[in-house]
Design a protein around this motif. Sequence first.
Motif, PDB file in Angstrom:
ATOM      1  N   HIS A 449       0.847  -1.201   0.000  1.00 38.19           N
ATOM      2  CA  HIS A 449       0.000   0.000   0.000  1.00 38.19           C
ATOM      3  C   HIS A 449       0.884   1.254   0.000  1.00 38.19           C
ATOM      4  O   HIS A 449       0.795   2.099   0.884  1.00 38.19           O
ATOM      5  N   ASP A 450       1.756   1.338  -0.990  1.00 42.94           N
ATOM      6  CA  ASP A 450       2.790   2.383  -0.991  1.00 42.94           C
ATOM      7  C   ASP A 450       2.456   3.564  -1.890  1.00 42.94           C
ATOM      8  O   ASP A 450       3.320   4.196  -2.469  1.00 42.94           O
ATOM      9  N   VAL A 451       1.164   3.887  -2.026  1.00 45.25           N
ATOM     10  CA  VAL A 451       0.761   5.005  -2.876  1.00 45.25           C
ATOM     11  C   VAL A 451       1.083   6.339  -2.209  1.00 45.25           C
ATOM     12  O   VAL A 451       1.366   7.333  -2.875  1.00 45.25           O
ATOM     13  N   ALA A 452       1.045   6.392  -0.897  1.00 48.88           N
ATOM     14  CA  ALA A 452       1.259   7.653  -0.174  1.00 48.88           C
ATOM     15  C   ALA A 452       2.650   8.209  -0.440  1.00 48.88           C
ATOM     16  O   ALA A 452       3.628   7.470  -0.537  1.00 48.88           O
ATOM     17  N   ASP A 453       2.736   9.551  -0.544  1.00 46.95           N
ATOM     18  CA  ASP A 453       4.035  10.210  -0.718  1.00 46.95           C
ATOM     19  C   ASP A 453       4.825  10.242   0.586  1.00 46.95           C
ATOM     20  O   ASP A 453       6.056  10.163   0.577  1.00 46.95           O
ATOM     21  N   VAL A 454       4.126  10.377   1.688  1.00 49.27           N
ATOM     22  CA  VAL A 454       4.772  10.487   3.000  1.00 49.27           C
ATOM     23  C   VAL A 454       4.013   9.604   3.990  1.00 49.27           C
ATOM     24  O   VAL A 454       2.786   9.522   3.947  1.00 49.27           O
ATOM     25  N   VAL A 455       4.752   8.944   4.872  1.00 48.72           N
ATOM     26  CA  VAL A 455       4.150   8.079   5.879  1.00 48.72           C
ATOM     27  C   VAL A 455       4.747   8.407   7.241  1.00 48.72           C
ATOM     28  O   VAL A 455       5.962   8.601   7.369  1.00 48.72           O
ATOM     29  N   VAL A 456       3.889   8.471   8.247  1.00 52.03           N
ATOM     30  CA  VAL A 456       4.331   8.535   9.634  1.00 52.03           C
ATOM     31  C   VAL A 456       4.040   7.162  10.225  1.00 52.03           C
ATOM     32  O   VAL A 456       2.888   6.832  10.518  1.00 52.03           O
ATOM     33  N   ALA A 488       0.224  21.325   8.165  1.00 52.87           N
ATOM     34  CA  ALA A 488       1.448  21.470   7.368  1.00 52.87           C
ATOM     35  C   ALA A 488       1.126  21.964   5.968  1.00 52.87           C
ATOM     36  O   ALA A 488       0.161  21.520   5.338  1.00 52.87           O
ATOM     37  N   THR A 489       1.950  22.871   5.466  1.00 52.55           N
ATOM     38  CA  THR A 489       1.797  23.383   4.106  1.00 52.55           C
ATOM     39  C   THR A 489       2.166  22.302   3.103  1.00 52.55           C
ATOM     40  O   THR A 489       3.245  21.707   3.185  1.00 52.55           O
ATOM     41  N   GLY A 490       1.292  22.027   2.158  1.00 49.70           N
ATOM     42  CA  GLY A 490       1.569  21.005   1.150  1.00 49.70           C
ATOM     43  C   GLY A 490       0.809  19.717   1.358  1.00 49.70           C
ATOM     44  O   GLY A 490       0.862  18.816   0.512  1.00 49.70           O
ATOM     45  N   THR A 491       0.085  19.603   2.489  1.00 47.85           N
ATOM     46  CA  THR A 491      -0.702  18.384   2.723  1.00 47.85           C
ATOM     47  C   THR A 491      -1.894  18.351   1.776  1.00 47.85           C
ATOM     48  O   THR A 491      -2.674  19.301   1.705  1.00 47.85           O
ATOM     49  N   GLY A 492      -2.026  17.266   1.033  1.00 51.12           N
ATOM     50  CA  GLY A 492      -3.157  17.079   0.135  1.00 51.12           C
ATOM     51  C   GLY A 492      -4.151  16.116   0.763  1.00 51.12           C
ATOM     52  O   GLY A 492      -4.805  16.426   1.756  1.00 51.12           O
ATOM     53  N   LYS A 493      -4.215  14.908   0.211  1.00 50.91           N
ATOM     54  CA  LYS A 493      -5.081  13.874   0.794  1.00 50.91           C
ATOM     55  C   LYS A 493      -4.379  13.241   1.986  1.00 50.91           C
ATOM     56  O   LYS A 493      -3.150  13.113   2.017  1.00 50.91           O
ATOM     57  N   TYR A 494      -5.180  12.791   2.947  1.00 50.02           N
ATOM     58  CA  TYR A 494      -4.594  12.253   4.167  1.00 50.02           C
ATOM     59  C   TYR A 494      -5.566  11.276   4.819  1.00 50.02           C
ATOM     60  O   TYR A 494      -6.782  11.473   4.797  1.00 50.02           O
ATOM     61  N   SER A 521      -9.526   5.154   0.250  1.00 47.24           N
ATOM     62  CA  SER A 521      -9.747   4.456  -1.015  1.00 47.24           C
ATOM     63  C   SER A 521      -8.632   4.709  -2.020  1.00 47.24           C
ATOM     64  O   SER A 521      -8.448   3.915  -2.949  1.00 47.24           O
ATOM     65  N   TRP A 522      -7.871   5.808  -1.826  1.00 47.41           N
ATOM     66  CA  TRP A 522      -6.775   6.116  -2.753  1.00 47.41           C
ATOM     67  C   TRP A 522      -5.452   5.501  -2.276  1.00 47.41           C
ATOM     68  O   TRP A 522      -4.417   5.668  -2.932  1.00 47.41           O
ATOM     69  N   GLY A 523      -5.465   4.772  -1.184  1.00 40.24           N
ATOM     70  CA  GLY A 523      -4.226   4.330  -0.546  1.00 40.24           C
ATOM     71  C   GLY A 523      -3.575   3.095  -1.124  1.00 40.24           C
ATOM     72  O   GLY A 523      -2.679   2.527  -0.488  1.00 40.24           O
ATOM     73  N   GLY A 524      -4.002   2.620  -2.285  1.00 47.22           N
ATOM     74  CA  GLY A 524      -3.338   1.475  -2.905  1.00 47.22           C
ATOM     75  C   GLY A 524      -3.950   0.140  -2.542  1.00 47.22           C
ATOM     76  O   GLY A 524      -3.299  -0.892  -2.713  1.00 47.22           O
ATOM     77  N   TYR A 525      -5.171   0.126  -2.063  1.00 45.49           N
ATOM     78  CA  TYR A 525      -5.845  -1.122  -1.722  1.00 45.49           C
ATOM     79  C   TYR A 525      -6.549  -1.653  -2.969  1.00 45.49           C
ATOM     80  O   TYR A 525      -7.473  -1.027  -3.489  1.00 45.49           O
ATOM     81  N   THR A 526      -6.097  -2.812  -3.444  1.00 49.70           N
ATOM     82  CA  THR A 526      -6.620  -3.390  -4.684  1.00 49.70           C
ATOM     83  C   THR A 526      -7.821  -4.272  -4.370  1.00 49.70           C
ATOM     84  O   THR A 526      -7.706  -5.262  -3.644  1.00 49.70           O
ATOM     85  N   MET A 527      -8.970  -3.915  -4.929  1.00 49.94           N
ATOM     86  CA  MET A 527     -10.205  -4.650  -4.667  1.00 49.94           C
ATOM     87  C   MET A 527     -10.332  -5.827  -5.630  1.00 49.94           C
ATOM     88  O   MET A 527     -10.074  -5.708  -6.828  1.00 49.94           O
ATOM     89  N   VAL A 528     -10.724  -6.974  -5.079  1.00 48.35           N
ATOM     90  CA  VAL A 528     -10.986  -8.160  -5.885  1.00 48.35           C
ATOM     91  C   VAL A 528     -12.452  -8.192  -6.299  1.00 48.35           C
ATOM     92  O   VAL A 528     -12.795  -8.503  -7.436  1.00 48.35           O
ATOM     93  N   HIS A 604      -0.866   8.470   6.598  1.00 50.98           N
ATOM     94  CA  HIS A 604      -0.495   8.371   5.188  1.00 50.98           C
ATOM     95  C   HIS A 604      -0.939   9.644   4.470  1.00 50.98           C
ATOM     96  O   HIS A 604      -2.114  10.033   4.545  1.00 50.98           O
ATOM     97  N   ILE A 605       0.010  10.264   3.759  1.00 51.75           N
ATOM     98  CA  ILE A 605      -0.209  11.599   3.207  1.00 51.75           C
ATOM     99  C   ILE A 605       0.131  11.617   1.722  1.00 51.75           C
ATOM    100  O   ILE A 605       1.170  11.072   1.301  1.00 51.75           O
ATOM    101  N   ALA A 606      -0.711  12.233   0.941  1.00 57.05           N
ATOM    102  CA  ALA A 606      -0.409  12.568  -0.455  1.00 57.05           C
ATOM    103  C   ALA A 606      -0.246  14.080  -0.529  1.00 57.05           C
ATOM    104  O   ALA A 606      -1.171  14.830  -0.182  1.00 57.05           O
ATOM    105  N   VAL A 607       0.928  14.550  -0.922  1.00 61.92           N
ATOM    106  CA  VAL A 607       1.186  15.988  -0.945  1.00 61.92           C
ATOM    107  C   VAL A 607       0.522  16.605  -2.174  1.00 61.92           C
ATOM    108  O   VAL A 607       0.191  15.920  -3.147  1.00 61.92           O
ATOM    109  N   THR A 608       0.341  17.915  -2.121  1.00 65.72           N
ATOM    110  CA  THR A 608      -0.271  18.630  -3.238  1.00 65.72           C
ATOM    111  C   THR A 608       0.698  18.698  -4.409  1.00 65.72           C
ATOM    112  O   THR A 608       1.912  18.535  -4.253  1.00 65.72           O
ATOM    113  N   SER A 609       0.156  18.935  -5.586  1.00 63.71           N
ATOM    114  CA  SER A 609       0.969  19.002  -6.802  1.00 63.71           C
ATOM    115  C   SER A 609       2.012  20.117  -6.685  1.00 63.71           C
ATOM    116  O   SER A 609       1.704  21.234  -6.246  1.00 63.71           O
TER     117      SER A 609
END
Length: 782
Positions: A449-456, A488-494, A521-528, A604-609
């Motif tokens: 599930h490594d879609v996130a740009d940043v992980v804590v 934080a500045t730059g935080t997109g989806k979280y 749902s955007w975190g890289g979880y593949t649905m069967v 799990h964080i996706a930063v802004t463009s």
Amino acid sequence: MSALGKVVRSGVGRRRVQTLVIGLATMMAVAASVMGGSLLVVSGAPFDDAFAERRGAHLSMEFDASEVSAGQLSRSKDAEGVISSTGPFRAATVTPRSDGAGPEWPMTVVGRGDPGRDVDEVALLDGRWPARSGEIVLSAEAAVVPTLGRKLAFPDLPGDPALTVVGVARSVTHTADAWVVPSQMPALTVPGSGGHQMLYRFTDAGTAAEITAGAEAVTRHLPPKAVVGEKSWLTVRKNAERDTAVYVPFLLAFGALGLVMSVLIVGNVVASAVGTGTRRIGILKAVGLTPPQVVRAYVGQALIPAAVGTALGVLAGHLLAVPVLAETEEVYGTSSLGIAPWVDLVVIAGVLGLVAVTAWASAWRAGRLRTVDALALGRNSSAGRGRWAARLTARLPLPQPVALGLARPFARPVRTLAMGTAILFGAIAVTFTVGMGATLNQVMKAKAHDVADVVVPAPLPDFGPQGPGRGPEKQPEPAAVATAIKAATGTGKYYSVARVRATASGLTGTIDVNAFTGDASWGGYTMVSGRWVDRPGEAVVPTPFLTATGSRVGDTVTLNGLAEPVTVRIVGEVLDPRNDGMQVFTDASTLAGAHPDLTETSHHIAVTSGTDVSHYVDTLNKDLTPLGATARAGGPDAGGDMVATLNSLSAILTLMLVAVAALGVLNGVLLDTRERVRELGVHKALGMTPRQTIMMVITSVAVTGLLAGAAGVPLGVALHGRVLPAMGDSVGLRLPDSTIAVYHTAELLPLVLGGLLIATLGALLPAGWAARARTAVALRTE
């Protein structure tokens, strides 16, 4: 040495290339077959032996004590098809707290006065069975580390009971996480809760349908809501053997490819030897060899390199199986596992028998040739073949060497077909291996599930003892971390995910409940199948969880071991092999009030463009460090020993198949150039340069390579589509279409050209020999 032995030895020594081709093809087929057969045997052997020895339960069932009495369950022993049973035993799900401040892990405890004998004899591995209240035996598979003398407290139960670990045991079908004497169970059961456990053995229990029939028989006269969970021995067996079973489908596929290629190679080599040695056959018959002796001579010339290749293949199969078998040695305490000798014997006899039959079929023509005809025909019996193709290609606007090369396959159509088939199987192997690597990469991405740009990352639990003056380490507060991330500045989806350990109805052992805050749902979880969670009370689970619980999408499951039971409805099936698939994914609000401590939380964080990830991490860590948390770039680490082993084995076997295919081409082109040596001399006398000679020889296999590559790619894709789902099924995973449809147009074209590459590699050495041949020597050759 007899005359026949001298003929065989002379033939083997004279045809070095053909000998090498037969030996390598046989070695590859034997190595893959030995590995596949051995892993197929080893995968189930440890469990089967332990199950038979301990008379494991075909079916373990959990009943709600408020719905059914012990007396009613006792009468189920007389149900149709039941040959033996044990129980009812009181059972409860409890949450212990070990010495110090270790994490709380729910577990299923069963009250049994002894290890049993007729059904599910529990194997005592260390210590002793509990003799009185206050003692407990832990399963070797329990989440709590089974250490003798360890104190387990149950502060959530009335009276705060405490137990001492006096033994470590193992149930072959994992019927419980721990056992106590029956008199201890009232102290471990909250009034109005708890259940009964029954263990059954049936007359017929070899299939899932038979297990289902047995379950219906024992519950026929019980209340409808009495059963709260059940576990089949078939599910446990499948879990036990999956570590090695995953290798079997692709090894059998490679073994089949190798065997077919061995048959083609041997048949082609022997047939070519007969075709090019017609005059020699006539001489052998003229000096006294009978037709059966001539046939045996050619069969012997094939069997000698095949026997050497078989011996090397058995050795290679043993060595390559070591890393795979090492993973199986831990199953049920099995000591060193080895390859069963009968597997070696079956593979050796089968491969050598196949080689002998193929060689005999190809050499039969040599025995039927009349001596006079063989001496008269010599080696130029097919000189007139393919002239129509030569006349046709001569009219094409192509350089003369290219035109001559294009016409050559029609002079020896059978040999060309054999070379094309060898290239075809090489292209199939390469295509399959590329696809398997891409699919495994997709599966590992789903695992990570490594879609996130940043992980804590979640904080590690503190397992250490609490010495004098040392209290539990301060854990970061999830709410404080979430506030810092959102600010934080730059935080997109979280989103954040908290991991909670619980149990589920019908299962022993703990499961991981992943509670999400925010849209994951955007975190890289593949649905069967189904969909992702979008409201409280819903959950998605991996395929192994559905299999183990006998549930499906749309059913409900109850999570126990929390402050109160939580019932969730399964709305989707997700691809996630972590923790053997024993996971539940749900919204954090689903667990509100059931487990207030959600400290084991990752963010799990996706930063802004346009946001620089490194700068974002550095800035965020300035706010997180005082909280005891640290952010890092990228998702969780992916990878695994099994994937590395699969990729390594497939690469080795593919290289061997490609090498065999190239050597098959080399053998065919070498025979062709030797047959045409006088023709080559004529071309050189008329002005053909060495470079043009090389071009002519390579062109003679180019079209064959392209056609074989074009045919091999779709066949490789089809093989991938069959084998990879079988590999997923062997480990209890259902692979979605997105992990199977991994071939793209940009990748298929190079794979098609791979057939041309194999053909060119095989033709280079004979082409160089033809280019270096002296004109005068070539013209004097008959």
